[in-house]
Design an enzyme around this catalytic site. Structure first.
Site, PDB file in Angstrom:
ATOM      1  N   LYS A 228       0.848  -1.191   0.000  1.00 10.07           N
ATOM      2  CA  LYS A 228       0.000   0.000   0.000  1.00 10.07           C
ATOM      3  C   LYS A 228       0.883   1.239   0.000  1.00 10.07           C
ATOM      4  CE  LYS A 228      -3.132   2.755   2.834  1.00 10.07           C
ATOM      5  NZ  LYS A 228      -3.823   2.920   4.126  1.00 10.07           N
ATOM      6  N   GLU A 277      -8.460  12.120  12.555  1.00 13.11           N
ATOM      7  CA  GLU A 277      -7.590  11.006  12.961  1.00 13.11           C
ATOM      8  C   GLU A 277      -6.678  11.367  14.127  1.00 13.11           C
ATOM      9  OE1 GLU A 277      -4.429   7.766  11.156  1.00 13.11           O
ATOM     10  OE2 GLU A 277      -5.605   9.004   9.807  1.00 13.11           O
ATOM     11  N   GLU A 321      -6.951  -2.707   3.521  1.00 14.24           N
ATOM     12  CA  GLU A 321      -6.217  -1.470   3.806  1.00 14.24           C
ATOM     13  C   GLU A 321      -6.245  -1.163   5.298  1.00 14.24           C
ATOM     14  OE1 GLU A 321      -6.725   3.286   2.765  1.00 14.24           O
ATOM     15  OE2 GLU A 321      -7.646   1.802   1.440  1.00 14.24           O
ATOM     16  N   GLU A 456     -12.375  10.460  -4.440  1.00 17.06           N
ATOM     17  CA  GLU A 456     -12.246  10.439  -2.981  1.00 17.06           C
ATOM     18  C   GLU A 456     -11.411  11.613  -2.493  1.00 17.06           C
ATOM     19  OE1 GLU A 456      -9.992   7.755   0.356  1.00 17.06           O
ATOM     20  OE2 GLU A 456     -11.204   6.670  -1.118  1.00 17.06           O
TER      21      GLU A 456
END
Length: 472
Positions: A228, A277, A321, A456
């Site tokens: 990733k 986050e 992910e 996105e």
């Protein structure tokens, strides 16, 4: 003997400046109001950190001292400097009825995403590591508030003059708080109410070029280079009038109450945003963090929103992910904690225009370890860098062609008792007068679709675009 005199004598004995930090109880005020008032007091750079859902806020102005670091050891160097400063400090709390979590001297600041990426003029004033001890710091929680005054006193300082300057500043602050914001308007002249102007948005890299970056990253992943990588893109936004930072913070706080809303000023520039986050939080010896990865839009109706959420929870691509992030964070905390807890399954974190997969993670911090060590081990998580970490970061440096600066880096605060909180600086931008540079990133895995990733990223950019006053 006054506190400042005591500090001067200690400074003379130890041949080094001494930190004086005095915390006074205060009536709970709107943090946004304090942020605006601090601008008019003309005491220097301002700082803002709040999460409306927690009713906890830190608002600072001026700089009693700064810790500036460079290189790959930027976090551990800052931690050592903070320990040394606290060692001989004189810390007074003029009440026991103070916010328990943040009372006393608190450093606010952040760190770059990656020290090996070339630093450009875009991020002038935002070094690899910067922690600031404000001259004045307002801190509040649900029902308590306090004001901390910080000063660095040297052996040759005129302490009577320094104390007099502090007293006059506090008197002016008290007067403004008593009379309200109108007092500021009277001093500065009639304020002109401005509506947000028309914004023009420019891609720093064209949509087609960025999608080609994604396609190339997918090829590398499928060839086994890494599993990733997170690719970011930037846009520049301009309007005729200067962007109103105070209004932007107000919009972000109202629209995203569960996000960490922040602003750090360096001269005319503000790095600000509303990030969902948390990187890590430390309170009374317990470390709390979360894995956040995997995204979907919010639905136009309750039924559609539920469907999007269920699809996200069942998405093999997003679950994979997310698993990278959970595993990496667990392994990082294991070396610092005597025990680590991971929630059984991810849940949905629903924000205004996007929803994410979120897994809470906690641990008991071993004695002698701090939140800054946790930052060193946790950053960058696979949610903002990739997995495995080193080859993913190498790919970002080679392929992204963007100076992220503090975007996606750790940003937050740390106090003297080991308490602190750092978030990942997402949904953010650098605002400078009539121009703002905004950032968004997407996690690229083997089955990523370039067009979907681009859409996105546009969704994520809307947070700051709307915060600045746009209707996009």
């Amino acid at each position: 003997m006054t506190t400042f005199q005591q500090a001067r004598e200690r400074a003379h004995q130890l041949e080094r400046p001494i930190l004086v930090s005095i915390t006074l109880p205060m009536i709970v005020h709107d943090p946004q109001l304090l942020f605006t008032i601090f601008q008019h007091l003309d005491l220097g750079n301002r700082f803002f950190w709040a999460r409306s859902a927690d009713k906890r806020a830190l608002v600072g102005v001026g700089e009693a001292m700064t810790i500036e670091t460079t290189g790959s050891e930027r976090v551990t160097t800052a931690a050592a400097a903070w320990r040394e400063l606290r060692q001989h400090a004189i810390i007074e709390k003029i009440s026991s009825n103070l916010p328990p979590y943040t009372s006393g001297p608190v450093l606010l600041g952040g760190f770059t995403f990656d020290t090996l990426t070339p630093h450009t003029a875009l991020w002038e004033g935002f070094p690899a590591g910067l922690l600031i001890l404000p001259f004045l710091l307002f801190h509040s929680d649900e029902d308590k508030a306090a004001l901390t005054i910080n000063a660095l006193i040297g052996a040759d300082d005129d302490v009577e003059q320094r104390a007099d300057q502090v007293a006059k500043t506090l008197q002016r602050l008290a007067l403004v708080l008593q009379n309200g914001i109108d007092q500021l308007a009277a001093e500065d002249g009639a304020a002109v109410e401005k509506k947000p102007g028309e914004m023009v948005v420019h891609d720093m890299l064209s949509a087609e070029q960025w999608k080609e970056q994604v396609a190339q990253a997918v090829k590398k992943i499928r060839s086994g280079a890494f599993e990733k990588v997170v690719l970011a893109r930037g846009v520049q936004v301009e309007q005729e009038d200067e962007f109103d930072v105070d209004d932007t913070l107000q919009r972000l706080s109202q629209s995203y109450p569960s996000a960490y809303v922040f602003a750090i000023q360096r001269g005319t520039r503000y790095f600000m945003g509303a990030t969902p986050e948390r990187l890590v939080c430390s309170e009374d010896g317990q470390i709390q963090t979360m894995a956040l990865a995997g995204s979907a839009p919010r639905g136009a109706s309750e039924e559609e929103d539920h469907r999007f959420g269920e699809e996200l929870l069942k998405s093999e691509k997003n679950q994979g992910e997310h698993h990278f992030v959970v595993t990496t964070i667990h392994d990082a905390l294991y070396s610092l904690c005597s025990r680590v807890w991971v929630a059984d399954a991810p849940r949905l974190l629903k924000l205004k225009n996007i929803q994410h997969l979120e897994t809470p993670i906690m641990g008991n911090l071993k004695p002698g370890h701090s939140i800054l060590e946790a930052i060193e081990d946790l950053h960058p998580t696979p949610a903002v860098g990739g997995y495995p970490r080193l080859p993913a970061l190498a790919a970002i440096r080679e392929d992204e062609h963007l100076d992220r600066g503090w975007y996606a880096g750790p940003i937050g605060w740390i106090g003297t008792g080991g308490n602190g909180e750092f978030a990942v600086a997402l949904r953010s931008g650098l605002v400078d007068g009539q121009r703002a540079t905004l950032f968004a990133g997407c996690g690229i895995v083997a089955d990523s679709d370039p067009e979907s990733e681009y859409q996105e990223s546009c969704l994520k950019l809307q947070v700051m675009l709307r915060g600045l006053g746009g209707d996009m």
